[in-house]
Design a protein around this motif. Structure first.
Motif, PDB file in Angstrom:
ATOM      1  N   ARG A   3      -5.143  -3.645 -16.011  1.00 60.38           N
ATOM      2  CA  ARG A   3      -3.794  -3.154 -16.287  1.00 60.38           C
ATOM      3  C   ARG A   3      -3.352  -2.021 -15.388  1.00 60.38           C
ATOM      4  NH1 ARG A   3      -3.601  -1.773 -22.499  1.00 60.38           N
ATOM      5  NH2 ARG A   3      -1.365  -1.786 -22.092  1.00 60.38           N
ATOM      6  N   VAL A   4      -4.269  -1.418 -14.635  1.00 61.36           N
ATOM      7  CA  VAL A   4      -3.902  -0.267 -13.816  1.00 61.36           C
ATOM      8  C   VAL A   4      -2.790  -0.633 -12.841  1.00 61.36           C
ATOM      9  CG1 VAL A   4      -5.700  -0.750 -12.115  1.00 61.36           C
ATOM     10  CG2 VAL A   4      -4.719   1.530 -12.232  1.00 61.36           C
ATOM     11  N   GLY A   5      -1.760   0.209 -12.790  1.00 62.73           N
ATOM     12  CA  GLY A   5      -0.651   0.007 -11.871  1.00 62.73           C
ATOM     13  C   GLY A   5       0.458  -0.855 -12.413  1.00 62.73           C
ATOM     14  N   LYS A   6       0.249  -1.516 -13.585  1.00 67.08           N
ATOM     15  CA  LYS A   6       1.271  -2.422 -14.104  1.00 67.08           C
ATOM     16  C   LYS A   6       2.237  -1.736 -15.060  1.00 67.08           C
ATOM     17  CE  LYS A   6      -1.438  -6.648 -13.611  1.00 67.08           C
ATOM     18  NZ  LYS A   6      -2.011  -7.837 -14.290  1.00 67.08           N
ATOM     19  N   GLU A   7       1.666  -0.966 -16.003  1.00 65.61           N
ATOM     20  CA  GLU A   7       2.509  -0.377 -17.027  1.00 65.61           C
ATOM     21  C   GLU A   7       2.555   1.144 -16.964  1.00 65.61           C
ATOM     22  OE1 GLU A   7       1.194  -1.748 -20.796  1.00 65.61           O
ATOM     23  OE2 GLU A   7       0.856  -3.787 -20.103  1.00 65.61           O
ATOM     24  N   ASP A   8       1.748   1.734 -16.064  1.00 65.32           N
ATOM     25  CA  ASP A   8       1.586   3.189 -16.121  1.00 65.32           C
ATOM     26  C   ASP A   8       2.417   3.937 -15.087  1.00 65.32           C
ATOM     27  OD1 ASP A   8      -1.447   3.548 -14.164  1.00 65.32           O
ATOM     28  OD2 ASP A   8       0.240   2.178 -13.962  1.00 65.32           O
ATOM     29  N   GLN A   9       3.362   3.219 -14.425  1.00 67.63           N
ATOM     30  CA  GLN A   9       4.081   3.879 -13.337  1.00 67.63           C
ATOM     31  C   GLN A   9       4.977   4.996 -13.838  1.00 67.63           C
ATOM     32  OE1 GLN A   9       5.998   0.849 -11.035  1.00 67.63           O
ATOM     33  NE2 GLN A   9       4.083  -0.097 -10.439  1.00 67.63           N
ATOM     34  N   GLY A  10       5.525   4.857 -15.047  1.00 71.59           N
ATOM     35  CA  GLY A  10       6.374   5.932 -15.531  1.00 71.59           C
ATOM     36  C   GLY A  10       5.924   6.527 -16.843  1.00 71.59           C
ATOM     37  N   THR A  11       5.183   5.746 -17.605  1.00 69.58           N
ATOM     38  CA  THR A  11       4.862   6.181 -18.953  1.00 69.58           C
ATOM     39  C   THR A  11       3.425   6.587 -19.146  1.00 69.58           C
ATOM     40  OG1 THR A  11       4.281   3.947 -19.641  1.00 69.58           O
ATOM     41  CG2 THR A  11       6.601   4.573 -19.837  1.00 69.58           C
ATOM     42  N   LEU A  27       0.821  -1.209   0.000  1.00 74.17           N
ATOM     43  CA  LEU A  27       0.000   0.000   0.000  1.00 74.17           C
ATOM     44  C   LEU A  27       0.854   1.258   0.000  1.00 74.17           C
ATOM     45  CD1 LEU A  27      -2.778   1.324   0.153  1.00 74.17           C
ATOM     46  CD2 LEU A  27      -2.688   1.084   2.645  1.00 74.17           C
ATOM     47  N   LEU A  28       2.007   1.219   0.694  1.00 68.11           N
ATOM     48  CA  LEU A  28       2.881   2.386   0.760  1.00 68.11           C
ATOM     49  C   LEU A  28       3.458   2.752  -0.601  1.00 68.11           C
ATOM     50  CD1 LEU A  28       4.767   1.754   4.137  1.00 68.11           C
ATOM     51  CD2 LEU A  28       2.974   3.438   3.647  1.00 68.11           C
ATOM     52  N   ALA A  29       3.445   1.796  -1.528  1.00 69.86           N
ATOM     53  CA  ALA A  29       3.880   2.099  -2.889  1.00 69.86           C
ATOM     54  C   ALA A  29       2.841   2.922  -3.635  1.00 69.86           C
ATOM     55  CB  ALA A  29       4.158   0.793  -3.647  1.00 69.86           C
ATOM     56  N   HIS A  30       1.672   3.079  -3.014  1.00 66.49           N
ATOM     57  CA  HIS A  30       0.580   3.857  -3.614  1.00 66.49           C
ATOM     58  C   HIS A  30       0.100   4.912  -2.615  1.00 66.49           C
ATOM     59  CE1 HIS A  30       0.233   0.982  -6.975  1.00 66.49           C
ATOM     60  NE2 HIS A  30       0.493   0.075  -6.061  1.00 66.49           N
ATOM     61  N   LYS A  31       1.065   5.603  -2.003  1.00 75.16           N
ATOM     62  CA  LYS A  31       0.741   6.604  -0.969  1.00 75.16           C
ATOM     63  C   LYS A  31      -0.135   7.709  -1.521  1.00 75.16           C
ATOM     64  CE  LYS A  31       5.067   7.403   0.166  1.00 75.16           C
ATOM     65  NZ  LYS A  31       5.827   6.289  -0.465  1.00 75.16           N
ATOM     66  N   ARG A  32       0.124   8.162  -2.729  1.00 80.22           N
ATOM     67  CA  ARG A  32      -0.660   9.262  -3.293  1.00 80.22           C
ATOM     68  C   ARG A  32      -2.129   8.866  -3.414  1.00 80.22           C
ATOM     69  NH1 ARG A  32      -2.748  11.064  -8.000  1.00 80.22           N
ATOM     70  NH2 ARG A  32      -2.709  13.336  -8.367  1.00 80.22           N
TER      71      ARG A  32
END
Length: 443
Positions: free
Chosen positions: A422-430, A227-232
Motif C-alpha cells: 500500500r505504500v505510496g497509494k493512499e498516504d500521499q496526503g493523509t 521517480l521525480l514524483a518521489h524526489k524526497r
C-alpha cells in the motif's frame, strides 16, 4: 520462515554473491595486475591508475541503475536479476583475456575499461533488483532479516575472492601472481555467473510485484518521470547512503591494501586479517537485521553513524601502527561491527521508501549515484591523500561523510512497519496506507 521464502532468499543471494566476487577480486587483485596494463615505474601511480578504472565502473552504476531498474519495475524483478548476472559474466571473461601493456600497449587498458563499464552496469542494477526482491519476498515482520542476506552474499563473494587470493599467495610465487595467476579469479567468476544464470531462469517472481494492479496499466511505471514524483525519497537514499558506502569500502576493499601498504603487514597477513574480519562481519548481518525487525531501522542506522563519525580517526590511526595479526584483526572487526548498523538493513530501508511500481528504479538510481560519488572514489581518494603525504586526511573524510548521514538518520521516519502493498497509494496526503511507526508487526 518457510521453505519457499528460504528458496527465494537463496536464489536472490546466490547471484549477488557471484556479482560481488567479480567486483571485489578486481580491487583485491589490483596490487598484482596494476603493472600489467601500464608502463613499469611508480607502483603507487600504477595502482592509482588501476583504481581509477575501478572508479569508472562506479560511474556506470547510475546508468545501470536506470536501465535495469526500469527493467525491474516494468518486466519484473526476475528479468532484471537474470540480465545483471549475464552482463557480469561477460565482463569477467573480458578481464580474464585482456592483453597486457607489453602485448598490446594501451589496448589492454581499453579492454579493462570496457569490462569495468559492463560490471558497473550490472552491479548498478543488481543491488536494487536483489534489494527489492529480498525485501518483497519476505514476510512483513522479517524484512530486515531477509534483506540482510544481501550483504551476507556480498561478503561471501568477497570472502571467496580473499580466500582464493590467500590460496594463490601460499601456493604460487610472487612472479606468477604478477604475470598470469591474477586471471584465475575472473575465469572462476565467469563460470559462477553461468551457473547462477541457470538458477535465476527458474526463480519465482515476488507476490508484491505479481499482485500489483498497476503492473501493466501505468505507462510511466519504472520511468524517470515516475521517480521525480518521489524526489524526497530519492534524495533520502543518496544522503543515507553517503556515509555507509564510504565506510563500507574503506573497511572491505581498501582494508587489505591499507594494511599492507601503510601498516607494514605482509600481503598474506593483510589478506588473512581481512578474511577473518569479513567472515565475522558476514555472520553479524542476519542478527542485526533481525534486531531491526524488533526495534526498528533508525536505531541501528544512528548507532552506525555515531560510531563511524567518532571512531574512524582513532581506529585508522591505531590500525596503521597495529604491527601484527591480532591487533589488526581486533581493530578491523571493531570497525566492521560499527558498519553493520548500516549494511544489515540499508537494502530494506531503501526498498521500504518507494511504492511497487517505482521501487526498483527508486532504489537503483539514487543509490548508484551515491556510490559513484562516494563509494567508487573511496579508494582513489585514500590513495590520493597517501600520495600527497597526508594520509590521515582520509580518516577525517570518512568521518565527515558519516556525520552527514547521521543528520539524515536523526530526521528520517521509521520504515519498519510500512505495508509494501500500500505504500505510496493512499498516504500521499493523509498518511493512510502505512502502519504507524512502532506498531507491532506480525512474524
Amino acid at each position: 520462515m518457510g521453505r519457499e521464502q528460504w528458496k527465494k532468499i537463496w536464489v536472490g543471494s546466490a547471484g549477488n554473491m557471484v556479482e560481488w566476487f567479480d567486483w571485489f577480486v578486481y580491487a583485491s587483485f589490483a596490487v598484482y595486475f596494476a603493472d600489467s596494463f601500464f608502463p613499469k615505474g611508480n607502483d603507487t601511480a600504477n595502482l592509482m591508475n588501476t583504481m581509477g578504472i575501478f572508479a569508472v565502473g562506479f560511474f556506470m552504476r547510475p546508468v545501470g541503475g536506470w536501465v535495469l531498474g526500469r527493467v525491474g519495475d516494468r518486466r519484473g524483478r526476475k528479468a532484471a536479476l537474470t540480465l545483471t548476472v549475464t552482463l557480469m559474466s561477460a565482463s569477467a571473461v573480458l578481464i580474464a583475456v585482456a592483453p597486457t601493456y607489453g602485448a598490446a600497449g594501451y589496448g589492454g587498458v581499453a579492454v579493462l575499461l570496457i569490462a569495468r563499464m559492463l560490471q558497473g552496469l550490472s552491479v548498478g542494477g543488481e543491488y536494487a533488483a536483489s534489494a527489492t526482491y529480498l525485501t518483497e519476498a519476505s514476510a512483513p515482520g522479517r524484512r530486515g532479516f531477509a534483506s540482510s542476506f544481501q550483504y551476507v552474499s556480498m561478503t561471501a563473494g568477497q570472502l571467496l575472492g580473499l580466500g582464493l587470493q590467500i590460496v594463490l599467495q601460499r601456493t604460487l610465487s610472487e612472479d606468477a601472481l604478477h604475470s598470469w595467476a591474477w586471471r584465475i579469479p575472473f575465469i572462476i567468476g565467469a563460470l559462477g555467473a553461468a551457473i547462477v544464470f541457470y538458477l535465476r531462469r527458474n526463480m519465482l517472481e515476488t507476490e508484491v510485484y505479481a499482485e500489483d494492479d498497476s503492473a501493466h496499466a501505468d505507462p510511466a511505471r519504472g520511468t524517470i518521470k515516475a521517480l521525480l514524483a518521489h524526489k524526497r525519497e530519492a534524495f533520502l537514499v543518496i544522503a543515507l547512503t553517503m556515509g555507509g558506502t564510504v565506510a563500507y569500502y574503506t573497511y572491505t576493499t581498501y582494508l587489505t591494501k591499507y594494511l599492507s601498504g601503510s601498516a607494514g603487514l605482509s600481503k598474506p597477513t593483510a589478506s588473512l586479517v581481512s578474511f577473518c574480519a569479513l567472515f565475522l562481519f558476514m555472520c553479524l548481518q542476519p542478527l542485526a537485521g533481525r534486531l531491526s525487525d524488533r526495534i526498528g531501522r533508525r536505531p541501528l542506522l544512528i548507532t552506525f553513524a555515531l560510531g563511524s563519525t567518532f571512531l574512524t580517526v582513532p581506529i585508522m590511526t591505531l590500525l596503521k601502527h597495529a604491527g601484527s595479526f591480532w591487533p589488526a584483526l581486533g581493530l578491523s572487526l571493531l570497525a566492521l561491527v560499527v558498519v553493520t548498523g548500516y549494511t544489515s538493513i540499508n537494502a530494506c530501508v531503501k526498498a521500504e521508501l518507494f511504492p511497487t511500481g517505482i521501487r526498483a528504479l527508486g532504489v537503483a538510481l539514487p543509490y548508484a549515484i551515491a556510490n559513484a560519488l562516494f563509494g567508487g572514489t573511496a579508494e582513489y581518494v585514500a590513495l590520493w591523500f597517501k600520495d600527497g603525504g597526508i594520509e590521515s586526511g582520509y580518516y577525517w573524510y570518512v568521518a565527515g561523510c558519516a556525520a552527514v548521514s547521521l543528520i539524515v538518520y536523526l530526521t528520517m521516519r521509521e520504515t519498519r512497519s510500512i505495508d509494501l502493498h500500500r505504500v505510496g497509494k493512499e498516504d500521499q496526503g493523509t498518511g493512510a496506507g502505512r502502519t504507524r511507526v512502532g506498531e507491532p508487526v506480525a512474524d
